[in-house]
Design a protein around this motif. Sequence first.
Motif, mmCIF file in Angstrom:
data_model
loop_
_atom_site.group_PDB
_atom_site.id
_atom_site.type_symbol
_atom_site.label_atom_id
_atom_site.label_comp_id
_atom_site.label_asym_id
_atom_site.label_seq_id
_atom_site.Cartn_x
_atom_site.Cartn_y
_atom_site.Cartn_z
ATOM 1 N N MET A 164 41.875 65.603 53.908
ATOM 2 C CA MET A 164 41.599 64.184 53.719
ATOM 3 C C MET A 164 40.573 63.718 54.729
ATOM 4 O O MET A 164 40.702 63.984 55.921
ATOM 5 N N THR A 165 39.563 63.037 54.287
ATOM 6 C CA THR A 165 38.535 62.535 55.176
ATOM 7 C C THR A 165 38.785 61.083 55.484
ATOM 8 O O THR A 165 39.533 60.385 54.807
ATOM 9 N N ASP A 166 38.087 60.596 56.506
ATOM 10 C CA ASP A 166 38.274 59.217 56.905
ATOM 11 C C ASP A 166 37.836 58.255 55.821
ATOM 12 O O ASP A 166 38.269 57.115 55.759
ATOM 13 N N SER A 167 36.888 58.676 54.907
ATOM 14 C CA SER A 167 36.381 57.797 53.875
ATOM 15 C C SER A 167 37.314 57.714 52.669
ATOM 16 O O SER A 167 37.172 56.841 51.825
ATOM 17 N N ALA A 168 38.261 58.656 52.562
ATOM 18 C CA ALA A 168 39.192 58.664 51.440
ATOM 19 C C ALA A 168 40.232 57.567 51.612
ATOM 20 O O ALA A 168 40.587 57.207 52.731
ATOM 21 N N PRO A 169 40.729 56.999 50.483
ATOM 22 C CA PRO A 169 41.772 55.980 50.581
ATOM 23 C C PRO A 169 42.998 56.546 51.286
ATOM 24 O O PRO A 169 43.430 57.659 51.006
ATOM 25 N N PRO B 271 44.865 52.266 60.242
ATOM 26 C CA PRO B 271 43.846 53.315 60.383
ATOM 27 C C PRO B 271 42.711 52.916 61.322
ATOM 28 O O PRO B 271 42.056 51.893 61.120
ATOM 29 N N ARG B 272 42.509 53.710 62.366
ATOM 30 C CA ARG B 272 41.413 53.521 63.314
ATOM 31 C C ARG B 272 41.293 54.801 64.127
ATOM 32 O O ARG B 272 42.280 55.493 64.368
ATOM 33 N N GLY C 51 40.288 57.578 63.230
ATOM 34 C CA GLY C 51 40.954 58.590 62.409
ATOM 35 C C GLY C 51 40.629 60.019 62.788
ATOM 36 O O GLY C 51 41.443 60.917 62.568
ATOM 37 N N PHE C 52 39.452 60.253 63.392
ATOM 38 C CA PHE C 52 39.068 61.618 63.761
ATOM 39 C C PHE C 52 40.033 62.224 64.773
ATOM 40 O O PHE C 52 40.174 63.447 64.868
ATOM 41 N N VAL C 53 40.724 61.367 65.549
ATOM 42 C CA VAL C 53 41.662 61.848 66.568
ATOM 43 C C VAL C 53 42.903 62.462 65.919
ATOM 44 O O VAL C 53 43.617 63.235 66.546
ATOM 45 N N THR C 54 43.157 62.139 64.660
ATOM 46 C CA THR C 54 44.380 62.603 63.996
ATOM 47 C C THR C 54 44.174 63.851 63.154
ATOM 48 O O THR C 54 45.131 64.338 62.550
ATOM 49 N N GLN C 55 42.953 64.390 63.109
ATOM 50 C CA GLN C 55 42.658 65.500 62.208
ATOM 51 C C GLN C 55 41.877 66.610 62.918
ATOM 52 O O GLN C 55 41.495 66.460 64.083
ATOM 53 N N GLY C 56 41.663 67.694 62.189
ATOM 54 C CA GLY C 56 40.854 68.789 62.710
ATOM 55 C C GLY C 56 41.448 69.432 63.948
ATOM 56 O O GLY C 56 42.665 69.590 64.074
ATOM 57 N N VAL C 57 40.576 69.765 64.888
ATOM 58 C CA VAL C 57 41.016 70.436 66.111
ATOM 59 C C VAL C 57 41.919 69.540 66.944
ATOM 60 O O VAL C 57 42.777 70.016 67.697
ATOM 61 N N PHE C 58 41.762 68.222 66.790
ATOM 62 C CA PHE C 58 42.628 67.297 67.524
ATOM 63 C C PHE C 58 44.078 67.464 67.093
ATOM 64 O O PHE C 58 44.997 67.273 67.885
ATOM 65 N N SER C 59 44.286 67.812 65.817
ATOM 66 C CA SER C 59 45.643 68.017 65.323
ATOM 67 C C SER C 59 46.325 69.170 66.059
ATOM 68 O O SER C 59 47.515 69.097 66.377
ATOM 69 N N ASN C 60 45.577 70.232 66.330
ATOM 70 C CA ASN C 60 46.127 71.357 67.105
ATOM 71 C C ASN C 60 46.522 70.894 68.507
ATOM 72 O O ASN C 60 47.578 71.269 69.032
ATOM 73 N N GLY D 195 51.084 57.901 64.365
ATOM 74 C CA GLY D 195 49.626 57.804 64.409
ATOM 75 C C GLY D 195 48.977 58.785 63.451
ATOM 76 O O GLY D 195 48.026 58.446 62.738
ATOM 77 N N VAL D 196 49.496 60.017 63.421
ATOM 78 C CA VAL D 196 48.985 61.030 62.482
ATOM 79 C C VAL D 196 49.253 60.596 61.049
ATOM 80 O O VAL D 196 48.396 60.709 60.173
ATOM 81 N N LEU D 197 50.447 60.080 60.805
ATOM 82 C CA LEU D 197 50.850 59.692 59.458
ATOM 83 C C LEU D 197 50.004 58.555 58.912
ATOM 84 O O LEU D 197 49.620 58.546 57.743
ATOM 85 N N LEU D 198 49.665 57.584 59.777
ATOM 86 C CA LEU D 198 48.916 56.410 59.339
ATOM 87 C C LEU D 198 47.454 56.465 59.776
ATOM 88 O O LEU D 198 46.732 55.478 59.673
ATOM 89 N N ARG D 199 47.029 57.641 60.289
ATOM 90 C CA ARG D 199 45.642 57.843 60.705
ATOM 91 C C ARG D 199 45.216 56.845 61.776
ATOM 92 O O ARG D 199 44.098 56.319 61.763
ATOM 93 N N ASP D 200 46.133 56.555 62.706
ATOM 94 C CA ASP D 200 45.837 55.650 63.817
ATOM 95 C C ASP D 200 45.650 56.465 65.088
ATOM 96 O O ASP D 200 46.612 56.829 65.757
ATOM 97 N N GLY D 201 44.380 56.761 65.416
ATOM 98 C CA GLY D 201 44.092 57.564 66.591
ATOM 99 C C GLY D 201 44.512 56.893 67.883
ATOM 100 O O GLY D 201 44.875 57.565 68.853
#
Length: 211
Positions: free
Chosen positions: A1-6, A119-120, A122-131, A165-171
């Motif tokens: 899921m990308t930040d631009s997706a609903p 949501p804010r 959002g990059f903090v909640t995905q990718g390498v940050f998730s690890n 935060g991960v669930l709601l994409r709130d970095g």
Amino acid sequence: MTDSAPIRTLSQLLQDLKDSFSGDKVTVDHILVAFHERGFGFFLFVFALPMALPLPVPPGINILLASPLLLMTAQQAIGRQTIWLPESMKKRSFTTQKMSRIIDMATPWMKRLESIISPRLGFVTQGVFSNFIGILGFIMALSICIPLPLTNTVPSFGIALMAIGVLLRDGLAVIVGAIIGSAWVVMLVSVTIFLGAEGIDLIKSTVKSFF
């Protein structure tokens, strides 16, 4: 899921889960599939939130309660996108009526939570940050296993905040949760290293003085 997706809110996810029910039983596997990659956030939040309450937990019980957190944060740390559970656990089921009632009770509270967390960053909640979130969560879960009074409260709150935060994409929520939980772990380790048993006694007496 990308930040631009609903991004579906938690209340929407719960409603979609309820709408997907069919038959008299709902399995754990069905819930995992429904949440997919956001299952980590959901289940970590569900397991961490009760432990964040300022209630004493008997020695030994804290390890039992921390076990699901250790299992899930370890998987998040190594980069799994979905939660692995033993087949016996995935096949466990609940009545559809009971699950629907729980969702109906939880939804108003989730909507209140959504008014604060949105949501804010959002990059903090995905990718390498998730690890990285998984690594921090695993360390916090380990600290819950330490037999000190109310040791579960602060790290569990940190995990719960990162999970929502991960669930709601709130970095921002992830960052605050990481700071709170990490600060507790650093304090615990530092006091133990520099003060030893006396430091442990100091922590015990300090925590007890607040309750």
